[in-house]
Design an enzyme around this catalytic site. Sequence first.
Site, PDB file in Angstrom:
ATOM      1  N   TRP A  93       0.823  -1.251   0.066  1.00  0.00           N
ATOM      2  CA  TRP A  93      -0.150  -0.064  -0.066  1.00  0.00           C
ATOM      3  C   TRP A  93       0.900   1.277  -0.020  1.00  0.00           C
ATOM      4  CZ3 TRP A  93       1.919   2.608   4.062  1.00  0.00           C
ATOM      5  CH2 TRP A  93       2.149   1.664   5.321  1.00  0.00           C
ATOM      6  N   LYS A 140      -2.198  -8.670  -7.496  1.00  0.00           N
ATOM      7  CA  LYS A 140      -2.899  -8.441  -6.264  1.00  0.00           C
ATOM      8  C   LYS A 140      -2.480  -7.465  -5.559  1.00  0.00           C
ATOM      9  CE  LYS A 140      -2.929  -9.204  -2.120  1.00  0.00           C
ATOM     10  NZ  LYS A 140      -3.759  -8.074  -1.497  1.00  0.00           N
ATOM     11  N   PRO A 141      -3.252  -6.217  -5.651  1.00  0.00           N
ATOM     12  CA  PRO A 141      -2.771  -4.966  -4.942  1.00  0.00           C
ATOM     13  C   PRO A 141      -3.148  -4.888  -3.567  1.00  0.00           C
ATOM     14  CG  PRO A 141      -4.660  -4.609  -6.054  1.00  0.00           C
ATOM     15  CD  PRO A 141      -4.355  -5.880  -6.438  1.00  0.00           C
ATOM     16  N   ALA A 142      -2.350  -3.873  -2.704  1.00  0.00           N
ATOM     17  CA  ALA A 142      -2.878  -4.307  -1.211  1.00  0.00           C
ATOM     18  C   ALA A 142      -4.298  -3.713  -0.726  1.00  0.00           C
ATOM     19  CB  ALA A 142      -1.992  -3.055  -0.541  1.00  0.00           C
ATOM     20  N   SER A 143      -5.076  -4.424  -0.232  1.00  0.00           N
ATOM     21  CA  SER A 143      -6.396  -3.916   0.233  1.00  0.00           C
ATOM     22  C   SER A 143      -6.741  -2.630   0.592  1.00  0.00           C
ATOM     23  CB  SER A 143      -7.040  -5.041   1.223  1.00  0.00           C
ATOM     24  OG  SER A 143      -7.010  -6.256   0.655  1.00  0.00           O
ATOM     25  N   GLY A 179       6.603  -6.204  -0.119  1.00  0.00           N
ATOM     26  CA  GLY A 179       5.883  -6.277   1.339  1.00  0.00           C
ATOM     27  C   GLY A 179       6.741  -6.662   2.247  1.00  0.00           C
ATOM     28  N   GLU A 183      10.991  -8.009  -2.743  1.00  0.00           N
ATOM     29  CA  GLU A 183      11.530  -6.711  -2.230  1.00  0.00           C
ATOM     30  C   GLU A 183      10.835  -6.587  -0.996  1.00  0.00           C
ATOM     31  OE1 GLU A 183      13.504  -5.316  -3.746  1.00  0.00           O
ATOM     32  OE2 GLU A 183      13.405  -5.527  -5.956  1.00  0.00           O
ATOM     33  N   CYS A 190      10.329   1.352   2.438  1.00  0.00           N
ATOM     34  CA  CYS A 190      11.232   0.342   2.737  1.00  0.00           C
ATOM     35  C   CYS A 190      12.694   0.731   2.836  1.00  0.00           C
ATOM     36  CB  CYS A 190      11.190  -0.883   2.143  1.00  0.00           C
ATOM     37  SG  CYS A 190      11.011  -0.766   0.400  1.00  0.00           S
ATOM     38  N   GLU A 241      12.328  -2.392  11.897  1.00  0.00           N
ATOM     39  CA  GLU A 241      11.693  -1.356  11.045  1.00  0.00           C
ATOM     40  C   GLU A 241      10.482  -0.445  11.585  1.00  0.00           C
ATOM     41  OE1 GLU A 241      10.702  -3.011   7.318  1.00  0.00           O
ATOM     42  OE2 GLU A 241      10.786  -1.212   6.294  1.00  0.00           O
TER      43      GLU A 241
HETATM   44  P1  ADP Z   1       2.388  -4.422   5.251  1.00  0.00           P
HETATM   45  O1  ADP Z   1       2.731  -4.859   6.763  1.00  0.00           O
HETATM   46  O2  ADP Z   1       3.393  -3.319   4.774  1.00  0.00           O
HETATM   47  O3  ADP Z   1       1.094  -4.122   4.978  1.00  0.00           O
HETATM   48  P2  ADP Z   1       2.442  -7.256   4.056  1.00  0.00           P
HETATM   49  O4  ADP Z   1       3.650  -7.748   3.696  1.00  0.00           O
HETATM   50  O5  ADP Z   1       1.314  -7.560   5.046  1.00  0.00           O
HETATM   51  O6  ADP Z   1       2.949  -5.632   4.195  1.00  0.00           O
HETATM   52  O7  ADP Z   1       1.515  -6.683   2.676  1.00  0.00           O
HETATM   53  C1  ADP Z   1       2.189  -6.575   1.352  1.00  0.00           C
HETATM   54  C2  ADP Z   1       0.964  -7.193   0.483  1.00  0.00           C
HETATM   55  O8  ADP Z   1       1.129  -8.796   0.824  1.00  0.00           O
HETATM   56  C3  ADP Z   1      -0.274  -6.730   0.410  1.00  0.00           C
HETATM   57  O9  ADP Z   1      -0.767  -6.716  -0.821  1.00  0.00           O
HETATM   58  C4  ADP Z   1      -1.012  -7.779   1.328  1.00  0.00           C
HETATM   59  O10 ADP Z   1      -2.446  -7.861   1.050  1.00  0.00           O
HETATM   60  C5  ADP Z   1      -0.175  -9.143   0.918  1.00  0.00           C
HETATM   61  N1  ADP Z   1      -0.572 -10.036   1.710  1.00  0.00           N
HETATM   62  C6  ADP Z   1      -0.725  -9.910   3.144  1.00  0.00           C
HETATM   63  N2  ADP Z   1      -0.766 -11.389   3.564  1.00  0.00           N
HETATM   64  C7  ADP Z   1      -0.461 -12.308   2.584  1.00  0.00           C
HETATM   65  C8  ADP Z   1      -0.335 -13.651   2.469  1.00  0.00           C
HETATM   66  N3  ADP Z   1      -0.560 -14.414   3.487  1.00  0.00           N
HETATM   67  N4  ADP Z   1      -0.306 -14.151   1.244  1.00  0.00           N
HETATM   68  C9  ADP Z   1      -0.182 -13.375   0.201  1.00  0.00           C
HETATM   69  N5  ADP Z   1      -0.216 -11.997   0.129  1.00  0.00           N
HETATM   70  C10 ADP Z   1      -0.233 -11.247   1.426  1.00  0.00           C
END
Ligand code: ADP
Length: 483
Positions: free
Chosen positions: A156, A180-183, A233, A255, A289, A386
């Site tokens: 995100w 798949k973007p972040a929710s 992420g 990354e 990051c 971090e």
């Molecule tokens: P942050 O802590 O910065 O939100 P995340 O690693 O949790 O970082 O999120 C980065 C991306 O990974 C987002 O698109 C999130 O929806 C996705 N994500 C989170 N959990 C999972 C999972 N178990 N499998 C795949 N993608 C995930």
Amino acid sequence: MEIKNTDLFKEQCYINGEWVNSNNNEIIKVNNPATLEIIGKVPKCGAEETKVAIEAANTSWNNWKGKSAKDRSIILRKWFDLIMSNQEDLAQIMTIEQGKPINESRGEIAYGASFVELYAEESKRVYGDIIPDPLLDRRIVVIKQPIGVVAAITPWNFPSSMITRKCAPALAVGCPVVIKPASQTPFSALALAVLAEEAGIPKGVLNIITGNANEIGQELSVSPIVRKLSFTGSTKIGKILLSQCASTVKKVSMELGGHAPFIVFEDANVDDAVLGAMQSKFRNSGQTCVCANRLFIHEKIYDEFLKKFTVAVSKIKVGNGLEEDVVSGPLIDAYSLEKVKEHVKDAVNTGAKIAVGGDMHELGGNFYKPTIISNVTTKAKITYEETFGPVAPLYKFKTEEEVIKMANNTPYGLASYFYSRDIGRIWRVSEALEYGMVGVNTGLTSKAEIPFGGIKESGLGREGSRYGLDDFLEIKYINMAGI
Ligand code: ADP
């Protein structure tokens, strides 16, 4: 939000060239982190919809890789032009879903578009090799081919550029993608798909699916059709995805987290270092990051640096990113805010002093004051974890040897920065820092032309530059005998 091109704001997924809902019509609500108001909804898809997107991508693959590099280049170039001609609208969408100041959003749209421009050009330069064969009647030829269906999972904090940084090289060499973007920030991604369609990217070649991260991530990693997964992420989720991808021996790019040291030597220009620290630490409210996370200042200039840095940080205007003069927005959510509060509290409990900030901002919600903490000790959590927030911890050091040891004392190895005018020291320290990226006399190093990436637990692979193409290519060797 005021956007001219209202078609850009989509609340559906883009799969196989269609705008669709989830199978059971479930949704995820998305809020504005500055006002906490709901700004829209997106489908909450799961494994079934992900399978459909993967199939669509696979079906489109032959046609896409069968196009000439020049034809793909022309389409990508159109996508770039469309992104730039919609820059203001895309920036508005980003600020309301992500919170970053509008000027930073404009910058990110241009940065994201620059990957599309670069890879539109690089697509024509996927060269092979001819190697002299030790046997006289033979020839060794090396060609590079697109790896196949690519899955991209993005965070995100950079809702637009993390997508183009992965998709542009994949598309350039002939790979279809499922993203798949972040929710928290799906609308920037969906807007890019609107423009990709307009640019002429054929149906199925670019798919965007929103929803349950676990389920979608699981399907993307275990599907044998997906040949490559590119993730940006947290290190925690990166490790989960790495282990899931093991079952199909998938190629991966990761990354992940960083814990950037920012070192100011006694021979540095202190004013330049203060400016660099401001840019590196407080951009996106410290939620990158590559943010400076530990600032090591030589004892001879420590007081001068602290004084000047404190003056600069006190002037940061915090607020809703849509206001033109705001330079620091909110944190993304309450969870992030809690982590920042905890890190500052723990640093103070272990001996540090607050130089400025150190508390929630009067605006409430997800806003935290830009903060400097001085005399941080190695007992503090912030020394090892971090923070992902607007907090700059300062440490004092005496020697080059000591500071290199301190800087490398972390499992992370993404970005690092240092300030010095001594050419011998610049070489020594650049080579000694165990990081994928080193900024010398600068706090800003990201651009499309560089190989962005980390070592150790910060990741695998490189994005951007010509090196970024390799992650989406397979090398094939052909031995021709009987010549
Ligand atoms: P942050 O802590 O910065 O939100 P995340 O690693 O949790 O970082 O999120 C980065 C991306 O990974 C987002 O698109 C999130 O929806 C996705 N994500 C989170 N959990 C999972 C999972 N178990 N499998 C795949 N993608 C995930």
